[in-house]
Design an enzyme around this catalytic site. Structure first.
Site, short mmCIF file in Angstrom:
data_model
loop_
_atom_site.label_atom_id
_atom_site.label_comp_id
_atom_site.label_asym_id
_atom_site.label_seq_id
_atom_site.Cartn_x
_atom_site.Cartn_y
_atom_site.Cartn_z
CG ASP A 31 1.49 -66.59 19.94
OD1 ASP A 31 1.17 -65.77 20.80
OD2 ASP A 31 1.04 -66.57 18.77
CE LYS A 88 -21.57 -57.92 25.03
NZ LYS A 88 -21.57 -58.37 23.62
CB THR A 140 -3.53 -65.49 18.58
OG1 THR A 140 -4.12 -64.95 19.76
CG2 THR A 140 -4.44 -65.26 17.41
CG ASP A 149 -5.19 -62.80 23.17
OD1 ASP A 149 -5.23 -61.84 22.40
OD2 ASP A 149 -5.39 -63.98 22.82
CG ASP A 154 0.87 -68.20 14.43
OD1 ASP A 154 1.08 -67.54 15.48
OD2 ASP A 154 -0.21 -68.17 13.82
NE ARG A 180 -12.60 -66.80 25.26
CZ ARG A 180 -11.72 -66.26 24.43
NH1 ARG A 180 -10.93 -67.03 23.71
NH2 ARG A 180 -11.62 -64.97 24.31
#
Length: 1459
Positions: A536, A765, A538, A881, A1030, A799
């Site tokens: 995973d 942006k 996150t 995600d 988790d 990022r």
């Protein structure tokens, strides 16, 4: 025709046998004891009204509710056993081992007096001990799962109670568990008619338990109840208090007692106990925000809204009122995490007499439901109705059942045990047949030992069967009963070793160290054979926090000051000197600690009441993340603010600085809330990176103060009065647009549209390639510098976002806004029209700069992933995600290298199988699929596959795109996986492409899809898999993998409860696999092989004796040597190897991850080694038996010339067998530690002591077959020389083979050992084979790191030839040229469109079309419709320069205010 008729039944019979065999092979104990029931029919939930008549069973008189309408309890059990199922299920699991069935048969056989060797109770005792110890271990493991379940199930939540309110919906009873069954905890429960499976028509009111309450406390409790009931906060009143005028209130209840149809009251920060329909929230617009990282892995908040018809249910009285009756009609429970269809119908139920009571109907979808596992955030409270509970909730349905896992070694050991059993059967049959034939021959010769062998139960024919049974007892040691017990003991102690390892224990400040725990003790050797890791993102790889690290403004990079990067809650943040405000301003306006009077907070909406009145204090922001500090940036801003007149490049850069941070502070959907006690502003965002950007602007001095409807306020450096902007439009972010823009109008202090302040700006942006395509002509140098900085940021794993703006004229805006409004309200092709109009105004932008955000990783994650990749383990990331977020994390974690090529496969109009096939043909021509899968007909595409089309975007890649030396990484989204799993052909394509790539990232996947991905690799490749996560969304993946690892992080204990191993940090996985896994696999493999070997030796000795005893299955030696062979003489060395053998030191295994290939290649436990060890045992039994037998039988060993007794020379074979077996086991070990020496020689010492003591016992004390042998053996040279010679001859082949291999064909481990011996301080971690050459083997081992890259170079030429014509470099319209880029950058190919680009890790994790953004859009649209759009006569003055980019604007405001 006859042939066909005879062939048909034969084939059908064969197919029937095959089908039966498949059913036997697929038999699973889990299927028998699974507690999950199939999903029921669509349900209707009745609230404040009676159940419908068709819910009751007409066949029963007591009005029992039909079974399908009895809903499951909210109790969720992740354990395997209950008090009822423990014994049968555990016995079935243990007797899956073939050896246990064999031992049980042998024990039963010896209960017959004819076959009894010793007491039957003693015979079955070892099996009972093994079964009992294993059962106790399993019970303890499951008991801990029950304890974890208890913590979850007994979490409290507020439910509606009082006022005789009754929930008519029926829920089944709860299950008994180990914890509740063994340790009952008395607890008062509410009695309700719904607690049973029956209900009356109409249902009678439930009676409350009313314990006696002290009269003195009645008044206080009653007033307290009324006070809490009048508010919408959590109620802590006495739940058992009752009064004649009992009124409804919120009563604390346990999760497991929550029922379908209950009203629940949830407060901020609390997890959701079930799938709940939202009735009302604390927000004035009835919007709630939830964190869904337990479901989809995303940390950004999701917005949910209440059902419009239920928003009046804001108090216990309203919820319990009979006037507010309604029913909810839902579909049956399903696993799809992104779909829920239901409807709310207001009014009375249909069985009422008043048919006109039917009210309005409101649609219900996932947007109006809170799912179990999510957490309420940024919302004070929510009131809802429970729709689905327990096993019907989506997260539990996606979790899967708790499996009974068995290690690969154990699964491989079963056929080996079968081979030994078959060998025993063959030997028994041979003995039986030979004995019967010999008896038939000798009975005719009147042999004395066959006297009276003419009875029905005693004759040559019957004796053959009896001899067969005796042979089973004689050769039973070939499958030792102590094997499984020893394995269990060794694995248990290996689990203790893991627990005691301080290197993989997380030492938290102020807390005891959190050690790594082995929750399943039987999988330790699987840790050393992992081939694929499914992780995973996150909470597993990341820390769930974003940090602003660097930025590029006007072509100048600001890297930040690492030495002052402190946590947001650090004490230094409260110091005045830490403010980014200018020193001059600080001296003139010192910061005070009181709450600013100009700001006030509404407790319900958390909105700021903003005004433009001056304030003497500078607002402070609250954050837990490190703040951005940059000395150079501070100096540049100070220069722009303090200088009276700026000209030339300095003035231009000052305007760019102001514009850059103004875009950060205004272009977002962040909410600002202020703490009334501290005066600190806290930013609450749906996207964590949005919050990081706004916080970074605040750290520099551009503090976003909040939004008052459509008025945005921001405070800039050097200004006491906030600048105010009117929000006109939001052009929201989407995965297709990859950008977000806002259109704002600058206002004056009084809020009027002034002459200069009324200018309109577009602030944008987004991804660099999207923004760059929309920039105005010129300023190429700025673009080139920004491109270079973007590449640097991306190479560091950050990022990136690119910022730009433009000024819009009033006439241009009015014209555009009318067309935009028409597009918004269009009925046909609305999305396309809105996108076209938005794209129209997002042109000719002015570049400001770029940002670089770090999604903070867990400590040591990049290094751990790099070393695991060096170990040859392929890592697949499965996350909920978005695609861009997943790619960005892949770059920062080293899963995607700087020179990696990304292949994107997504669900789109182009068929997924076509995308997969095209990717194989283009990038892996040697592995292309010959036959296209016929599962789906090709659909026409607007773009030719794998070629650049004229899409009006510029190419930023060179001709070698897709041919970088970093290999390939596949990125596939959940929609593509949904189609890929529809057919076996597409699954095969996906599996093939995934295995050819160095890594795979699966994004936007549901929990169930995670499990399907694991099973695809596990079943398709028969590979050893490990899943790590988790959150609750990772449970199904963890359970599907061979080894499941749970991280005890911030997302609760759901993953840990279902895991096999629990660790605190992802980096601990490295040592868990490379050291403990490698050690355990090598130790267990060598131990099991030696177990089989050491039992071949005595079995061989017994077998060779059958040649001389007429195949009568007689023991050659005293039975005590056979009885204690596996319990005393030879058990210690094999257990010692399993515990203390060490192939290499842990430091070397950590420094050289490449050595892990021994585990992946099954080096330590293979069929080849199994047969070699068996041959060793056979050879040694031949040497021992025949050498000693012929020595003693040829010439007497006694001085008086008498012949020796059989037990005399057979005792020598027994002692020699023990000596050879124990030393041979020690020779198979890699390192002789003192503990291992002790375990090897303890059996030899014990057998010698036993032989001499046992043979010295006088027949007066105990009759033995060895009496006197202590003298005859000790005084005989045959004994001493026999032991020495048989020892040397028996071990010579293995010793010579090991010496030859180590000297002439050494492997990596041999070379590393030699280097370590010659130079104990040799640094393997920083070893470079180009500088030194310690051995060819080590050099080859080092070169394993680049195997995949070498493979890509081999295919390089063919790919270039096949793709040279497929890439077209396009120039943008108008002849504009693209700034030059580094062609060595990684490429990204989107197989759904054929577009190729340079990947820089862009990410903006915003919720597509979320409720919050739709709410803002609606308000803007309504306001736009009511406004007079005509341009007044005092419109915009032409040619006046905008003051949006002027930092001195604050001083102008200050002076005008003072006037």
């Amino acid at each position: 025709m006859t042939t066909m008729k005879t062939t048909g039944p034969t084939k059908s019979g064969i197919s029937g046998i095959k089908a039966f065999a498949r059913r036997i092979a697929s038999f699973s104990v889990d299927d028998i004891f699974s507690r999950k029931r199939p999903a029921g029919p669509p349900r209707t939930i009745f609230v404040n009204q009676k159940l419908s008549a068709d819910y009751f069973d007409p066949k029963k008189k007591n009005a029992t509710v039909k079974k399908q309408y009895v809903y499951v309890t909210n109790q969720v059990i992740s354990s395997k056993y209950t008090l009822v199922t423990f014994l049968p299920r555990n016995l079935l699991e243990q007797f899956r081992r073939v050896a246990n069935i064999y031992f049980l048969g042998i024990a039963i056989l010896q209960f017959f007096p004819m076959f009894a060797t010793i007491s039957p109770g003693v015979v079955i005792l070892p099996l009972v001990i093994i079964i009992a110890l294993t059962a106790l271990k399993d019970a303890y493991e499951d008991f801990r799962r029950h304890q974890s379940d208890k913590r979850v199930n007994q979490t409290e939540v507020d439910v509606l109670s009082g006022s005789n309110w009754v929930n008519p919906n029926v829920t089944q009873g709860k299950s008994k568990t180990f914890v509740r069954g063994i340790i009952p905890k008395p607890r008062l429960r509410r009695k309700s008619a719904a607690g049973a499976a029956t209900a009356s028509v109409p249902p009678e009111p439930a009676s409350e338990v009313k314990p006696v309450v002290d009269e003195d406390t009645t008044l206080a409790v009653s007033s307290d109840r009324r006070r809490r009931r009048s508010s919408h906060r959590l109620s802590f009143i006495n739940p058992f208090f009752s009064s004649p005028d009992d009124e409804p209130y919120w009563k604390p209840a346990l999760w497991e007692d929550v029922r379908v149809g209950d009203f629940v009251h949830i407060t901020e920060g609390r997890p959701i106990p079930a799938d709940i329909l939202i009735c009302a929230t604390s927000d004035p617009e009835n919007v709630a925000f939830v964190e869904t990282k337990n479901l989809d892995g995303e940390t950004n908040l999701k917005s949910r809204n209440a059902v419009p018809g239920l928003i009046h249910l804001r108090s216990p009285e309203a919820c319990a009122s009979a006037e507010n009756s309604f029913k909810v009609m839902c579909d049956r429970p399903e696993t799809n995490m992104y779909r829920l269809n239901a409807m709310v119908e207001m009014g009375q139920s249909e069985n009422d007499d008043d048919a006109s009571g039917k009210g309005t109907k409101y649609p219900v979808d996932l947007q109006t439901v809170l799912l179990r596992g999510t957490v309420l955030k940024n919302t004070d409270w929510v009131i809802g109705v429970v729709l689905f509970t327990g096993e019907d909730t989506k997260i539990v349905m996606n979790a899967g059942k708790t499996p009974s896992k068995r290690s690969r070694v154990e699964r491989q050991m079963n056929p080996q045990v079968l081979i030994n059993l078959a060998l025993i059967g063959v030997m028994a049959v041979v003995c039986a047949v030979a004995d019967s034939v010999l008896e038939k021959d000798y009975v005719n010769l009147n042999a004395p030992w066959l006297y009276s062998d003419d009875h029905p139960d005693d004759n040559p024919s019957a004796n053959g069967g009896i001899t067969w049974a005796f042979a089973l007892l004689t050769f039973q040691d070939l499958v030792p009963i102590s094997l499984y017990l020893s394995i269990e003991v060794v694995r248990t102690i290996q689990a203790i070793f893991i627990y005691l390892d301080k290197d993989i224990a997380y030492d938290r400040p102020g807390q005891p160290p959190q050690a790594t725990q082995a929750r399943s003790w039987n999988l330790s050797d699987d840790l050393g054979q992992i081939e694929y890791i499914f992780s995973d993102k996150t909470g597993t790889l990341t820390q769930n926090s974003m940090v602003f690290r660097q930025c590029s403004i006007g072509g100048k990079a600001y890297r930040g000051d690492p030495e002052v990067l402190t946590d947001g809650d650090d004490e230094t943040q409260n110091k005045v000197s830490d403010s980014i405000e200018l020193e001059k301003e600080l001296q003139q306006n010192p910061i005070t600690q009181h709450v600013p009077s100009s700001y006030s907070t509404d407790a319900n909406s958390s909105r700021l009441d903003l005004s433009n009145s001056p304030s003497s204090s500078i607002p402070r922001t609250k954050t837990t993340n490190p703040r951005f500090r940059d000395t150079v940036l501070n100096s540049d801003i100070a220069l722009a603010c303090t200088e009276s007149e700026l000209t030339g490049p300095t003035a231009a850069h000052a305007r760019t600085l102001n514009g850059f941070f103004s875009v950060l502070g205004l272009c977002h959907t962040v909410l600002a809330s202020i703490d009334l006690l501290t005066g600190e502003i806290e930013y609450k965002a749906q996207s964590p990176d949005e919050a990081a950007l706004v916080q970074a602007a605040a750290d520099i001095g551009y503090i976003f103060l909040g939004r008052d409807r459509e008025i945005l306020s921001i405070r800039t450096p050097g200004s006491e009065i906030p600048e105010r902007y009117e929000l006109l439009h939001i052009l929201e972010f989407s995965s297709a647009r990859k950008r977000m823009s806002v259109i704002v109008r600058k206002m004056d202090e009084e809020g009027r549209e002034g002459e200069a302040e009324g200018r309109i700006f577009l602030l944008s942006k987004g991804a660099d390639n999207v923004i760059f395509e929309r920039l105005r002509h010129g300023n190429d140098q700025l673009k080139e510098e920004t491109e270079r900085h973007l590449s640097e940021f991306a190479n560091e794993g950050l990022r990136t976002l690119t910022l730009a703006y433009k000024t819009i004229g009033e006439e241009e805006y009015q014209s555009w806004s009318h067309r935009y409004q028409d597009a918004v309200i269009a009925l046909d092709s609305r999305e396309e029209k809105v996108e076209a109009i938005a794209n129209e105004i997002e042109q000719d932008l002015r570049l400001l700069g770029a940002t670089a955000i770090e999604d903070r990783l867990q400590d040591g994650v990049p290094e751990a992933i790099a070393d695991l990749k060096r170990a040859g383990i392929k890592i697949w990331v499965a996350t909920g995600d978005k695609l861009e977020t997943a790619i960005a994390i892949g770059r920062s974690t080293n899963l995607i290298g700087p020179d990696s090529n990304i292949i994107v496969v997504r669900g789109s109009s182009k068929p997924v199988d076509q995308q997969l096939s095209n990717a194989l043909e283009r990038f892996f021509p040697d592995h292309k699929v010959e036959d296209r899968p016929p599962s789906r007909p090709p659909t026409p595409s607007r773009m030719h596959p794998l070629t650049r089309a004229d899409t009006n975007v510029s190419s930023i890649v060179g001709g070698d795109n897709g041919e970088r030396p970093g290999g390939f990484v596949l990125v596939v989204d959940g929609a593509a996986l949904l189609h890929a799993f529809e057919s076996e052909e597409t699954k095969a394509l996906l599996l093939k492409l995934g295995t050819l790539c160095e890594g795979v990232i699966c994004c936007r996947v549901s929990p169930l899809q995670k499990a399907l991905i694991v099973r695809l690799v596990k079943d398709g490749l028969k590979a050893m898999t490990l899943a790590i996560g988790d959150g609750a969304n990772d449970v199904s993946m963890i359970q599907a993998a061979d080894v499941g690892v749970g991280i005890s992080g911030e997302e609760g204990l759901q993953a840990v409860n279902s895991s096999d191993y629990a660790i605190a940090q992802f980096r601990f996985l490295k040592k868990l696999l490379l050291v403990h896994g490698h050690w355990s696999y090598a130790r267990n493999g060598i131990m099991i092989l030696n177990f089989f070997y050491k039992n071949i030796v005595p079995t061989g000795i017994l077998w060779w004796f059958q040649i001389y005893c007429a195949w009568s299955a007689t023991f050659v030696m005293d039975y005590t040597y056979i009885l204690f062979w596996n319990s005393l003489w030879t058990i210690a060395p094999v257990v010692g190897v399993g515990l203390f053998d060490r192939i290499l030191d842990s430091e070397i295994l950590m420094d050289l991850p490449e050595l892990y290939h021994y585990g992946r290649e099954k080096y330590w436990f293979s069929w080849r080694d199994f047969f070699l060890y068996m041959l060793d045992g056979i050879y040694q039994s031949v040497i021992i038996y025949f050498f000693i037998m012929f020595t003693y039988e040829t010439i007497s060993a006694r001085h008086d010339g008498y012949s020796v007794d059989q037990y005399e020379w057979s005792t020598v074979t027994a002692v020699s067998g023990v000596l050879v077996s124990d030393i041979f086991t020690g020779m198979c070990a890699s390192a002789w530690t003192w503990w291992l020496v002790f375990f090897v020689f303890i059996g030899i010492v014990v057998v010698w002591a036993f032989t001499f003591i046992y043979s010295a016992l006088s027949p007066g004390y105990e009759f033995t077959n060895l009496w006197g042998f202590y003298y005859f053996l000790g005084a005989s040279s045959y004994f001493w020389f026999g032991l020495i010679i048989t020892f040397l001859l028996a071990l010579a082949p293995r010793y010579l083979a090991k010496a030859y291999k180590a000297s002439f064909i050494p492997d990596d481990i041999d070379i590393v050992r030699w280097i370590k011996k010659e130079n104990p301080y040799f640094d393997f971690k920083h070893y470079d084979h180009h500088q030194s050459n310690p051995g060819i083997g080590l050099t080859e081992m080092k070169l394993r790191r680049r195997t995949s890259r070498l493979d890509s170079f081999v295919e390089l030429a063919s790919r270039r030839l096949s793709r040279a014509s497929s890439i077209v470099t396009l120039d943008p319209p108008g002849g504009r040229t693209r700034p030059s880029v580094d062609l060595r950058s990684a490429s990204r190919t989107d197989m759904s469109t054929g577009l190729v680009s340079v990947d820089r890790g862009f990410d903006f994790a915003a919720e597509d079309d979320g409720v919050a953004i739709r709410r803002i859009q609606t308000n803007l649209s309504e306001r736009f419709s009511s406004r007079n759009m005509a341009v007044g006569e005092d419109g915009e003055k032409k040619g006046k320069r905008s003051k949006f980019l002027s930092l001195k604007r604050g001083f102008t405001k200050k002076n005008r205010t003072s006037e």
